[in-house]
Design a protein around this motif. Structure first.
Motif, short mmCIF file in Angstrom:
data_model
loop_
_atom_site.label_atom_id
_atom_site.label_comp_id
_atom_site.label_asym_id
_atom_site.label_seq_id
_atom_site.Cartn_x
_atom_site.Cartn_y
_atom_site.Cartn_z
N VAL A 1 0.85 -1.20 0.00
CA VAL A 1 0.00 0.00 0.00
C VAL A 1 0.88 1.25 0.00
N TRP A 2 1.90 1.24 0.86
CA TRP A 2 2.84 2.37 0.93
C TRP A 2 3.47 2.62 -0.44
N GLN A 3 3.79 1.54 -1.18
CA GLN A 3 4.39 1.71 -2.50
C GLN A 3 3.39 2.33 -3.48
N ARG A 4 2.15 1.85 -3.42
CA ARG A 4 1.10 2.41 -4.30
C ARG A 4 0.94 3.92 -4.07
N ILE A 5 0.96 4.29 -2.81
CA ILE A 5 0.78 5.71 -2.46
C ILE A 5 1.94 6.54 -3.00
N ASN A 6 3.14 5.99 -2.95
CA ASN A 6 4.30 6.74 -3.41
C ASN A 6 4.38 6.82 -4.93
N GLU A 7 3.58 6.00 -5.61
CA GLU A 7 3.57 6.08 -7.06
C GLU A 7 2.41 6.92 -7.60
N LEU A 8 1.61 7.44 -6.66
CA LEU A 8 0.45 8.25 -7.08
C LEU A 8 0.90 9.55 -7.73
N THR A 9 0.10 10.03 -8.69
CA THR A 9 0.36 11.33 -9.32
C THR A 9 -0.86 12.22 -9.07
N GLU A 10 -0.64 13.51 -9.20
CA GLU A 10 -1.77 14.44 -9.02
C GLU A 10 -2.83 14.18 -10.09
N GLU A 11 -4.08 14.30 -9.67
CA GLU A 11 -5.28 14.06 -10.50
C GLU A 11 -5.60 12.57 -10.68
N SER A 12 -4.82 11.69 -10.06
CA SER A 12 -5.20 10.27 -10.12
C SER A 12 -6.51 10.05 -9.37
N SER A 13 -7.27 9.07 -9.83
CA SER A 13 -8.53 8.71 -9.14
C SER A 13 -8.25 7.50 -8.25
N VAL A 14 -8.81 7.53 -7.04
CA VAL A 14 -8.49 6.49 -6.04
C VAL A 14 -9.73 6.09 -5.24
N MET A 15 -9.64 4.89 -4.68
CA MET A 15 -10.54 4.47 -3.60
C MET A 15 -9.67 4.41 -2.35
N LEU A 16 -10.09 5.03 -1.29
CA LEU A 16 -9.32 5.04 -0.05
C LEU A 16 -10.14 4.41 1.07
#
Lengths: 432, 432
Positions: A60-75
């Protein structure tokens, strides 16, 4: 990937201490190395989601660090309240990336308006543009609610018309199966026909003006609300306009406090918008303008600069009434006490926003109306149906038109009308 | 002649035994010699005013006897209740003639539709046309109230557009300062851009189709409501459509009982409009149609005749879903279980009214959407902004379009769409 069970970000208050699921977009990312702060929005609210490395599975920590601005997510995360402010945060436990955004063209740096308008489909996501459309939505719904409470029936006027309401200049023209049609500049004449059936009527839709002007006050396509009331005088008309504007401003203040704050709109001037407004005749306005240094002539219409100069003196809307008939439309009724004047009014907004409403009592005498049509060199044949309304049970009646974008611009404190409409159309903009 | 203090004719109930003032139009006159029965309307109610010679000053009696149909009047009279029905009457004491009508062109005898449409500005006064516009008004306000309750923001899509949503046929074209513009056929693509800012959005305005068809189902200018929802699937989409239609039909039944009675609309079929509606796939619909004798081919779209045939079997709306992708628009998402099908639906109204809603989940993958645009031979350049929506935080999303005139026609039980809109535009009608 349905979002059944997602909690709205503007409703976290009732979920403090509980774990919730939200679906949203990431509009900003900050990282301190071991903690990532995701600013997220879901269409309703804007909150911070905090992701701490030590609390998270490594995937999960890795996924978060690969996020870019304007990405769509479920949290998935736990709701907590800010210790001092009434703000809420999410302590993240899990993230699913719905779509990883490419580099967003609109960065945090300053962009020119032309660039932003070329990217209008993306610019709408910015917090200020979100706020403006929310205020616009409040005003639109407010108009429908007010008109219903006042006993009005909506009568949709046509866009495709065979002739012009106020002359043939500034009209968009098109081929209609071999005939010529024009895009409507106003539905007024059409809704006048409906007062004989419904008494109080309004329309609310797009109107068009092929205006070559490039000033900040002009769009070629904009939304207008026209109201028309049987058995209503010029005085009734002005009272209704005041009541409507007071109602709409108050509603925006109540419902859009957050949006106005985000636009850095000083709401103190809006809190003063309480009826009765300031009223003066055109003659009095001209006199005042001259005392302020204007060289306006006695029978002249007020220009944009005159309106701005006049309104610097007032913190409430000003209703300027009884203009010289010569500078106004053919359908306006004359002042019985001075037939050189029209029983009309323009409502000017304070803070330099100028005209938001124009209205009048309408000429209800068949002979006089026919005479005006001829004096204005309008084709009598095209107005026969309109003249008919004065043959069969004519009644005194009055109405007005309210420009939606001007009202929204004033309430939001915008410098230019073009941000008040989702997809503005001007002389040099038809895209996207 | 202001009507301050006038009582509404639909509110006489609270004035029984008291003298009131009303302002109204006379729509029918009967006389028994010594008593004149004036049927009057004021935009809200339709009542009888009784004038008896022996109760009146002779000058008033004379005025009453000189009245013509459609004249506008101010009446003073006492309210009485009908001994058996819940109807109210006015016992006239005084009458002021506001305007004595010339002979009204629309008489009680039968007129052809062309004549009536030429007189549309006057025909709107008839009781049936009054009733239709009142129902239309209820539906319009109902849509705004429903969308607000469901958390939608109104996003006005533009009418002037540089390209076509679903191909370039049937478009009205005009010169836009040297560029070519088209009148919008649908705001869908535009409001899709706004879900990334507001999540749930709708538009509601006029759209245009330069359709050469002369069938009773087609207008060239009509009103459409488009809704678009982020994170919503095809299933969510159908559920929302059902909820909306159930809500609107119920509201018309509650608010417009008098109007539906005046249209002689049997309301029993409308009382059955309760979700869930009937659902079937396109393949199932084709199979059923064949069993009813249709020669419809497997992959074919449903035509108007097919819809009528199918709907004879059902007393609730039918949602036909998953049409062959080949007969549907490029932006529809494919069914993951059978990519030859689109995740779309059409809602058909019962009693032969046909399609009132069309919707789908939208393709949210950039590569697939680009491929569809190319397959449909659409100019990729014009759709770059629309493709952008799949580059920056794309989300699954769905939406639909609701045709206002088709819904109003069904609820009112009209034979032809043209009476459902105040000023209809068809291939051979641009006036008045």
């Amino acid at each position: 990937m349905p979002d059944t069970g997602s909690v709205r970000l503007d409703r976290l208050e009732s979920w403090v201490g509980q774990e919730v699921r939200v679906s949203a977009w990431v509009y900003n990312i900050r990282s301190s190395g071991k903690v990532v702060f995701l600013q997220i929005r879901d269409g309703y609210g804007w909150v911070q989601a905090v992701a701490a490395e030590k609390e998270l599975e490594s995937v999960v920590w890795q996924r978060i660090n690969e996020l870019t601005e304007e990405s769509s997510v479920m949290l998935i995360g736990t709701v907590s309240k800010h210790p001092k402010r009434s703000e809420y945060e999410l302590q993240v436990r899990d993230v699913t990336v719905v779509h990883r955004s490419e580099e967003f063209p609109i960065s945090k740096k300053e962009h020119g308006v032309d660039f932003l308008m070329d990217q209008r489909h993306l610019w709408l996501r910015s917090k200020s543009q979100w706020a403006i459309q929310r205020v616009r939505n409040t005003i639109i719904k407010g108009i429908y609610d007010f008109m219903e409470e006042e006993g009005f029936t909506k009568i949709d006027s046509p866009i495709l018309t065979p002739n012009a309401c106020e002359g043939t200049t500034e009209l968009f023209e098109l081929d209609y199966f071999g005939d010529t049609a024009y895009l409507s500049q106003s539905g007024q004449l059409y809704i006048e026909a409906a007062i004989f059936s419904h008494r109080k009527v309004f329309d609310f839709g797009p109107v068009f003006r092929a205006e070559k002007s490039k000033t900040r006050r002009h769009l070629t396509e904009f939304w207008m609300m026209d109201a028309e009331v049987a058995f209503a005088t010029h005085e009734d008309n002005m009272a209704l306009q005041e009541k409507l504007i007071e109602y709409l401003v108050k509603r925006a203040l109540v419902r859009n406090a957050e949006e106005l704050a985000c636009l850095e709109r000083d709401t103190k001037p809006l809190e003063k918008i309480i009826a009765p407004f300031v009223r003066m005749t055109h003659a009095q306005a001209v006199k005042k303008l001259r005392s302020f240094g204007s060289d306006i002539k006695d029978g002249a219409d007020l220009g944009g600069d005159d309106e701005t100069l006049l309104m610097q003196q007032y913190d409430k809307p000003v209703i300027v009434e009884r203009y010289p008939a010569a500078v106004k439309a053919f359908y306006m009724k004359r002042d019985p006490e001075d037939p050189s004047l029209a029983l009309c009014d323009d409502m000017l907004a304070p803070e330099g926003y100028g005209e938001i409403i124009g209205g009048s009592e309408r000429e209800d005498d068949h002979g006089l109306l026919l005479q005006r049509i001829r004096e204005h060199n309008l084709p009598v044949k095209d107005f026969e149906w309109y003249l008919d309304l004065r043959k069969y049970g004519s009644v005194p009646h009055s109405g007005f038109g309210l420009g939606l974008e001007r009202l929204v611009s004033w309430i939001c404190g915008l410098k230019h009308l073009r941000e008040s409409i989702p997809f503005p159309r001007t002389i040099n903009r038809l895209r996207p």
